[in-house]
Scaffold this active site. Structure first.
Site, PDB file in Angstrom:
ATOM      1  N   ASP A 282      -2.343   6.334  -3.549  1.00 31.86           N
ATOM      2  CA  ASP A 282      -1.201   5.703  -2.896  1.00 31.86           C
ATOM      3  C   ASP A 282      -0.690   4.560  -3.763  1.00 31.86           C
ATOM      4  OD1 ASP A 282      -3.287   3.933  -2.464  1.00 31.86           O
ATOM      5  OD2 ASP A 282      -2.675   3.402  -0.438  1.00 31.86           O
TER       6      ASP A 282
ATOM      7  N   SER B  22       0.812  -1.213   0.000  1.00 33.21           N
ATOM      8  CA  SER B  22       0.000   0.000   0.000  1.00 33.21           C
ATOM      9  C   SER B  22       0.848   1.266   0.000  1.00 33.21           C
ATOM     10  CB  SER B  22      -0.955  -0.045   1.199  1.00 33.21           C
ATOM     11  OG  SER B  22      -1.916   0.980   1.129  1.00 33.21           O
TER      12      SER B  22
ATOM     13  N   ASP C 267      -5.802   2.362  -3.579  1.00 31.39           N
ATOM     14  CA  ASP C 267      -7.075   2.213  -2.877  1.00 31.39           C
ATOM     15  C   ASP C 267      -7.336   3.405  -1.953  1.00 31.39           C
ATOM     16  OD1 ASP C 267      -5.276   1.713  -0.832  1.00 31.39           O
ATOM     17  OD2 ASP C 267      -6.179  -0.175  -0.198  1.00 31.39           O
TER      18      ASP C 267
ATOM     19  N   ASP D 236      -1.022   1.337  -4.037  1.00 27.28           N
ATOM     20  CA  ASP D 236      -1.916   0.353  -4.643  1.00 27.28           C
ATOM     21  C   ASP D 236      -3.248   0.958  -5.050  1.00 27.28           C
ATOM     22  OD1 ASP D 236      -2.887   0.638  -2.046  1.00 27.28           O
ATOM     23  OD2 ASP D 236      -3.471  -1.465  -1.878  1.00 27.28           O
TER      24      ASP D 236
END
Length: 445
Positions: free
Chosen positions: A241, A102, A245, A243
């Site tokens: 960010d 992440s 999400d 990833d």
């Protein structure tokens, strides 16, 4: 059962150190694969990743693990976490895997697992997989080993699905948008989706090299985006960010807008259009009291879950709500996705902005945040919160704030820290309350 691998969002750690090693990744593939071998159909797993250097290593290890227990593997390469969840269901897969840490630096990595419904695994599934990690792998005969293939057209599928969430009668023609993709998983799909909708796109953080993910860019470092939005004279800035999400927005003046303000806008917009479900928004205990007051004035409720987008989603499903998220920018819109999706959330913000015909600075700041202060106190063993002196200090702080604010005390889930937070109308009083409680915790620790 005590968990040794799974945390609040899958398995995460520094690469080439336990538990984030190739050996563990292969075993996770074997255990998760064995757990989801249900029925007599040909089983498959979708594996996506972000742009970290270690993604190649972890992907190969997971492929070895899944195929060794008889699962076919579909590799989709760099793809946002919500895209992997979407592809898991659309490809009728039994399991989805996202290799990402992440918003963490490149030297960390993680493994997030999704069930066939596209939702993150339940506690029961994670505990079952941990149990299988302690057993010898359930290896299949040689002629039943799974096959692996790489699918190249999935980026277009995700872009199409994301665009379908934007109102069909709207376009972004003439709107300059700066988007920072954090050199992460959305570096191709997010700018493309905005361009296809007509926007004049200025793309930042779209040159990943394996080690620059989240490095002074993206939602955890929006300062560069703020400067570029003003420099370009853009209507809006979007920061994702690693990833993708998570979403943070910057208005045309270069002011950062957090997840609480974004939830307020989406909830009020959807409520006016009759789309909001459950009469409430689900946030966490960390969301600002200003959001709660804003929703109350609109006849809506704020439901608070534990910190973590997974806990937010669980409460959303239990209460029948379709808007939820975290102050940090994880926004979950279950009409469109089974997990947080920064691009889709950004498109909903853009839709509200286009419909209003007003500058972002007038649309995105719907309430004045209450002063909020958070401090951490480190402790060594024991339970400081069980001490009577600490309980008394907390009770005293709550009494002093009374109806004008609130106190939140919680243990960190990853470090030996007590997090002390207070918010309310009087900034000086908040600081005094937090300092008094911190002092009591320090004495007890």
């Amino acid at each position: 059962m005590t968990r040794s691998y799974f945390g609040t969002d899958g398995i995460r750690g520094r690469t080439n150190q336990a538990p984030m090693t190739a050996d563990v990744a292969m075993k996770v593939g074997q255990a998760a694969g064995a757990h989801f071998l249900r029925g007599d159909h040909r089983h498959r797993v979708v594996i996506g990743k972000d742009t970290r250097l270690s993604g190649y290593m972890m992907e190969s290890a997971l492929v070895a693990g899944f195929t060794s227990v008889g699962m076919d593997v579909i590799m989709v390469g760099p793809m946002p976490t919500p895209g992997v969840a979407m592809l898991t269901t659309s490809m009728r897969a039994d399991l989805g895997v996202m290799i990402s840490a992440s918003h963490n630096p490149f030297y960390d990595n993680g493994i997030k697992l999704f069930g066939p419904d596209g939702y993150k695994l339940s506690d029961e599934d994670e505990i079952a997989i941990e149990g299988l990690l302690l057993e010898p792998p359930h290896l299949v005969p040689s002629d039943q080993i799974g096959r692996a293939r790489r699918v190249e057209d999935v980026k277009g599928r995700y872009i199409h699905d994301a665009k379908m969430t934007f109102p069909a009668d709207m376009r972004l023609d003439g709107m300059k948008i700066v988007i920072d993709c954090a050199n992460g998983a959305a570096y191709q799909v997010a700018p493309s989706a905005l361009w296809e909708l007509g926007a004049d796109v200025v793309a930042l953080g779209v040159e990943p090299d394996g080690t620059n993910i989240n490095d002074n860019c993206g939602s955890t470092y929006p300062q560069t985006l703020c400067e570029r939005v003003v420099e370009e004279g853009a209507a809006l800035g979007l920061a994702l960010d690693g990833d993708a999400d998570r979403l943070i927005v910057v208005d045309e003046r270069g002011t950062i807008v957090d997840g609480d303000q974004l939830m307020a806008l989406i909830a009020s917009d959807w409520n006016q259009r009759g789309k909001l479900k459950g009469g409430a928004v689900v946030a966490t205990v960390m969301s600002n009291l200003g959001l709660e007051r804003f929703l109350e004035d609109a006849g809506l409720s704020l439901l608070r879950a534990r910190v973590g987008d997974r806990h937010v989603l669980e409460m959303m499903r239990a209460r029948g709500c379709n808007v939820g998220g975290e102050q940090s920018g994880h926004l979950i819109l279950t009409d469109y996705a089974t997990t947080g999706d920064g691009l889709i959330a950004g498109l909903q913000i853009l839709a509200a902005l286009v419909a209003s015909g007003k500058p972002a600075s007038e649309v995105l700041h719907l309430f004045e945040p209450y002063p909020q202060l958070l401090k951490n106190v480190r402790y060594n063993g024991g339970d400081p919160l069980a001490e009577e002196s600490v309980k008394a200090a907390i009770a005293d702080g709550e009494a002093r704030l009374s109806a004008t604010g609130r106190v939140l005390i919680r243990k960190s889930g990853t470090e030996p820290l007590i997090r002390v937070m207070a918010e309310g109308e009087d900034e000086g009083l908040i600081e005094a309350v937090v300092d008094d409680i911190c002092s009591a915790v320090e004495d007890a620790a």
